[in-house]
Design a protein around this motif. Structure first.
Motif, PDB file in Angstrom:
ATOM      1  N   GLU A   1       0.816  -1.211   0.000  1.00  0.00           N
ATOM      2  CA  GLU A   1       0.000   0.000   0.000  1.00  0.00           C
ATOM      3  C   GLU A   1       0.852   1.264   0.000  1.00  0.00           C
ATOM      4  O   GLU A   1       0.479   2.270  -0.609  1.00  0.00           O
ATOM      5  CB  GLU A   1      -0.945  -0.015   1.203  1.00  0.00           C
ATOM      6  N   SER A   2       2.006   1.245   0.665  1.00  0.00           N
ATOM      7  CA  SER A   2       2.881   2.418   0.664  1.00  0.00           C
ATOM      8  C   SER A   2       3.390   2.694  -0.739  1.00  0.00           C
ATOM      9  O   SER A   2       3.488   3.856  -1.161  1.00  0.00           O
ATOM     10  CB  SER A   2       4.048   2.215   1.631  1.00  0.00           C
ATOM     11  N   TYR A   3       3.713   1.632  -1.487  1.00  0.00           N
ATOM     12  CA  TYR A   3       4.146   1.789  -2.874  1.00  0.00           C
ATOM     13  C   TYR A   3       3.031   2.401  -3.716  1.00  0.00           C
ATOM     14  O   TYR A   3       3.253   3.350  -4.470  1.00  0.00           O
ATOM     15  CB  TYR A   3       4.556   0.436  -3.444  1.00  0.00           C
ATOM     16  N   ALA A   4       1.829   1.851  -3.592  1.00  0.00           N
ATOM     17  CA  ALA A   4       0.708   2.368  -4.380  1.00  0.00           C
ATOM     18  C   ALA A   4       0.426   3.824  -4.038  1.00  0.00           C
ATOM     19  O   ALA A   4       0.110   4.633  -4.921  1.00  0.00           O
ATOM     20  CB  ALA A   4      -0.535   1.511  -4.140  1.00  0.00           C
ATOM     21  N   LEU A   5       0.565   4.190  -2.763  1.00  0.00           N
ATOM     22  CA  LEU A   5       0.332   5.574  -2.370  1.00  0.00           C
ATOM     23  C   LEU A   5       1.393   6.491  -2.965  1.00  0.00           C
ATOM     24  O   LEU A   5       1.094   7.628  -3.365  1.00  0.00           O
ATOM     25  CB  LEU A   5       0.315   5.690  -0.848  1.00  0.00           C
ATOM     26  N   ALA A   6       2.633   6.015  -3.048  1.00  0.00           N
ATOM     27  CA  ALA A   6       3.695   6.819  -3.660  1.00  0.00           C
ATOM     28  C   ALA A   6       3.380   7.101  -5.125  1.00  0.00           C
ATOM     29  O   ALA A   6       3.501   8.241  -5.590  1.00  0.00           O
ATOM     30  CB  ALA A   6       5.043   6.104  -3.533  1.00  0.00           C
ATOM     31  N   ILE A   7       2.973   6.079  -5.866  1.00  0.00           N
ATOM     32  CA  ILE A   7       2.610   6.261  -7.270  1.00  0.00           C
ATOM     33  C   ILE A   7       1.431   7.221  -7.387  1.00  0.00           C
ATOM     34  O   ILE A   7       1.434   8.164  -8.197  1.00  0.00           O
ATOM     35  CB  ILE A   7       2.242   4.919  -7.919  1.00  0.00           C
ATOM     36  N   ALA A   8       0.406   6.991  -6.584  1.00  0.00           N
ATOM     37  CA  ALA A   8      -0.805   7.809  -6.658  1.00  0.00           C
ATOM     38  C   ALA A   8      -0.506   9.267  -6.328  1.00  0.00           C
ATOM     39  O   ALA A   8      -0.964  10.185  -7.028  1.00  0.00           O
ATOM     40  CB  ALA A   8      -1.851   7.251  -5.685  1.00  0.00           C
ATOM     41  N   HIS A   9       0.266   9.485  -5.278  1.00  0.00           N
ATOM     42  CA  HIS A   9       0.571  10.857  -4.864  1.00  0.00           C
ATOM     43  C   HIS A   9       1.446  11.560  -5.894  1.00  0.00           C
ATOM     44  O   HIS A   9       1.221  12.738  -6.229  1.00  0.00           O
ATOM     45  CB  HIS A   9       1.251  10.846  -3.499  1.00  0.00           C
ATOM     46  N   LEU A  10       2.445  10.843  -6.425  1.00  0.00           N
ATOM     47  CA  LEU A  10       3.301  11.450  -7.441  1.00  0.00           C
ATOM     48  C   LEU A  10       2.475  11.805  -8.680  1.00  0.00           C
ATOM     49  O   LEU A  10       2.684  12.874  -9.284  1.00  0.00           O
ATOM     50  CB  LEU A  10       4.446  10.508  -7.809  1.00  0.00           C
ATOM     51  N   SER A  11       1.542  10.958  -9.055  1.00  0.00           N
ATOM     52  CA  SER A  11       0.715  11.275 -10.223  1.00  0.00           C
ATOM     53  C   SER A  11      -0.087  12.548  -9.982  1.00  0.00           C
ATOM     54  O   SER A  11      -0.229  13.382 -10.884  1.00  0.00           O
ATOM     55  CB  SER A  11      -0.215  10.102 -10.551  1.00  0.00           C
ATOM     56  N   ASP A  12      -0.601  12.717  -8.776  1.00  0.00           N
ATOM     57  CA  ASP A  12      -1.324  13.950  -8.453  1.00  0.00           C
ATOM     58  C   ASP A  12      -0.406  15.165  -8.505  1.00  0.00           C
ATOM     59  O   ASP A  12      -0.781  16.227  -9.026  1.00  0.00           O
ATOM     60  CB  ASP A  12      -1.946  13.853  -7.058  1.00  0.00           C
ATOM     61  N   ARG A  13       0.802  15.021  -7.976  1.00  0.00           N
ATOM     62  CA  ARG A  13       1.749  16.140  -7.981  1.00  0.00           C
ATOM     63  C   ARG A  13       2.130  16.528  -9.414  1.00  0.00           C
ATOM     64  O   ARG A  13       2.320  17.707  -9.721  1.00  0.00           O
ATOM     65  CB  ARG A  13       3.009  15.789  -7.181  1.00  0.00           C
ATOM     66  N   LEU A  14       2.232  15.538 -10.286  1.00  0.00           N
ATOM     67  CA  LEU A  14       2.557  15.824 -11.686  1.00  0.00           C
ATOM     68  C   LEU A  14       1.444  16.605 -12.371  1.00  0.00           C
ATOM     69  O   LEU A  14       1.682  17.321 -13.338  1.00  0.00           O
ATOM     70  CB  LEU A  14       2.824  14.523 -12.445  1.00  0.00           C
ATOM     71  N   LYS A  15       0.237  16.477 -11.856  1.00  0.00           N
ATOM     72  CA  LYS A  15      -0.912  17.204 -12.414  1.00  0.00           C
ATOM     73  C   LYS A  15      -1.165  18.515 -11.676  1.00  0.00           C
ATOM     74  O   LYS A  15      -2.195  19.152 -11.892  1.00  0.00           O
ATOM     75  CB  LYS A  15      -2.154  16.309 -12.354  1.00  0.00           C
ATOM     76  N   GLY A  16      -0.221  18.916 -10.819  1.00  0.00           N
ATOM     77  CA  GLY A  16      -0.362  20.188 -10.127  1.00  0.00           C
ATOM     78  C   GLY A  16      -0.906  20.095  -8.723  1.00  0.00           C
ATOM     79  O   GLY A  16      -1.127  21.122  -8.070  1.00  0.00           O
ATOM     80  N   GLY A  17      -1.117  18.882  -8.217  1.00  0.00           N
ATOM     81  CA  GLY A  17      -1.612  18.708  -6.865  1.00  0.00           C
ATOM     82  C   GLY A  17      -0.576  19.107  -5.828  1.00  0.00           C
ATOM     83  O   GLY A  17       0.609  19.269  -6.122  1.00  0.00           O
ATOM     84  N   GLN A  18      -1.025  19.243  -4.600  1.00  0.00           N
ATOM     85  CA  GLN A  18      -0.183  19.703  -3.506  1.00  0.00           C
ATOM     86  C   GLN A  18       0.175  18.559  -2.554  1.00  0.00           C
ATOM     87  O   GLN A  18      -0.443  17.485  -2.612  1.00  0.00           O
ATOM     88  CB  GLN A  18      -0.908  20.808  -2.738  1.00  0.00           C
TER      89      GLN A  18
END
Length: 398
Positions: free
Chosen positions: A308-325
């Motif tokens: 789950e930590s791995y999946a959260l890293a991917i998910a969060h990075l994808s959001d950051r790439l789209k301008g997320g905080q």
């Protein structure tokens, strides 16, 4: 598949374990002879098998990695600090732009969000900068003959031989993690044979030398894992006081409307959408840390590397790439982890204090951790070899 962070952490772990016993050449040769029939059953010809295994010698150091899974051992704030930092976000945005045409074509074919594909690329190999250095045929043949899970690794060994024999990837290019993952987005050999695609049209499926093949193959993986086009992986939420943490869990899904009735809100305090979509509440650091409502697309990412930590890293990075905080809720610690830039700064400070730790590269290996323990002892900190903000701040002052 194993992420770059997992590979590096396992490598550091192995440096501190006991030395592997010397390999018995006769035993290994006998094992390779035994494996020949299994390879033939996977379509590898006898002459090809002899050619590809003739110079193999076992590397028993890989046995030390079998039971080490940093995704489960590393505090989540340390794990994410090295994987989703400002440096990786900036690199990811630049590469997203550079490969926009390929990503758009892959997205059109496989119906997967381009930013998620780029996030996988960033976490798995730091955008192709770190494939791993172990020859796959050496690692997989060793794991096929020694240690536990031999049946699993024999299958991967046969598939690696088939990849080389088919001409998709040359043997000398087939390098990667201790467990056999390779290429820009770190496919295991069996995954490669099932899901890799030739997206650049050169007649080969090449996850090592072709970025288009790697990105499209990753999109295909997520598509086959159940990715739903146009849907989110999830988002950070606000829990009500007294929330029953036993209800949490990626698999313990309820309708979004049900979570709303229990007092769960968006992180800004607004209500959840009136939806019957199933979602789970994820608490990676317990009820005092950030909480997330996760959907089917989070499960698809989880399928890439079951942590789950791995999946959260991917998910969060994808959001950051789209301008997320960054996440709003702080992690429940008074000593956060370090970004890669901060790790390099820490190494520079350790060298300035006379510690011979080698190259300043942000990889906190055995020498760096030994130096950290010395400085922790001197400063009166807990002596555990961990690099955190408290240590970095103290060394800056001194």
């Amino acid at each position: 598949m194993k992420s770059l962070f997992a590979v590096l952490a396992a490598t550091l772990f192995a440096a501190t374990t006991h030395a592997a016993e010397p390999a018995d050449p006769a035993r290994f040769a006998s094992c390779l002879s035994e494996l020949k029939g299994g390879a033939a059953g996977r379509g590898v010809s006898g002459p090809s098998y002899e050619r590809l295994t003739a110079s193999l010698a076992p590397d028993l150091k890989v046995l030390d990695f079998l039971d080490y899974q940093p995704e489960f051992r590393t505090p989540i704030w340390d794990y994410l600090s090295g994987l989703v930092d400002e440096e990786r976000v900036a690199d990811g945005k630049a590469l997203h732009k550079q490969w926009a045409e390929v990503l758009a074509a892959a997205s059109a074919r496989y119906k997967v969000d381009p930013a998620t594909v780029v996030a996988v690329w960033g976490v798995e190999s730091n955008f192709g900068r770190n494939f791993g250095q172990r020859p796959l045929l050496t690692s997989l043949s060793t794991l096929s003959c020694y240690g536990r899970r031999q049946a699993y690794f024999r299958g991967e060994f046969y598939d690696a031989l088939k990849i080389v024999d088919s001409g998709d990837v040359k043997a000398e290019q087939l390098v990667g993690s201790w467990a056999g993952a390779f290429g820009h987005t770190q496919f295991m050999p069996s995954t490669f044979l099932r899901l890799a695609v030739d997206f650049d049209g050169d007649g080969r499926r090449d996850l090592v030398g072709s970025i288009p093949d790697a990105l499209a193959s990753t999109a295909n993986f997520l598509h086959k894992a159940g990715w739903r086009e146009g849907e989110t992986w999830g988002y950070e939420v606000q829990l009500p006081a007294g929330f029953d943490a036993s209800l949490a869990g990626r698999r313990n899904k309820q309708a979004v409307a049900s979570w709303s009735a229990r007092g769960v809100k968006r992180i800004d305090g607004s209500p959840l959408p009136a939806s019957e979509a199933p979602a789970g509440v994820l608490l990676p650091a317990g009820p005092r840390g950030p909480a997330f409502l996760v959907f089917r697309n989070f499960d698809a990412i989880y399928g890439y590397n079951a942590a789950e930590s791995y999946a959260l890293a991917i998910a969060h990075l994808s959001d950051r790439l789209k301008g997320g905080q960054p996440f709003v809720t702080p992690w429940p610690t008074d000593d956060l982890g370090l970004s890669r830039a901060e790790r390099r700064e820490l190494q520079t400070l350790l060298i300035a204090r006379g510690h011979a730790i080698g190259t300043v590269d942000g990889m906190l290996g055995d020498a760096s951790r030994a130096a950290i323990r010395v400085e922790q002892q001197r400063l009166g900190h807990t002596v555990d070899g961990r690099a955190g903000q408290k240590l970095l701040t103290a060394l800056r002052k001194s």
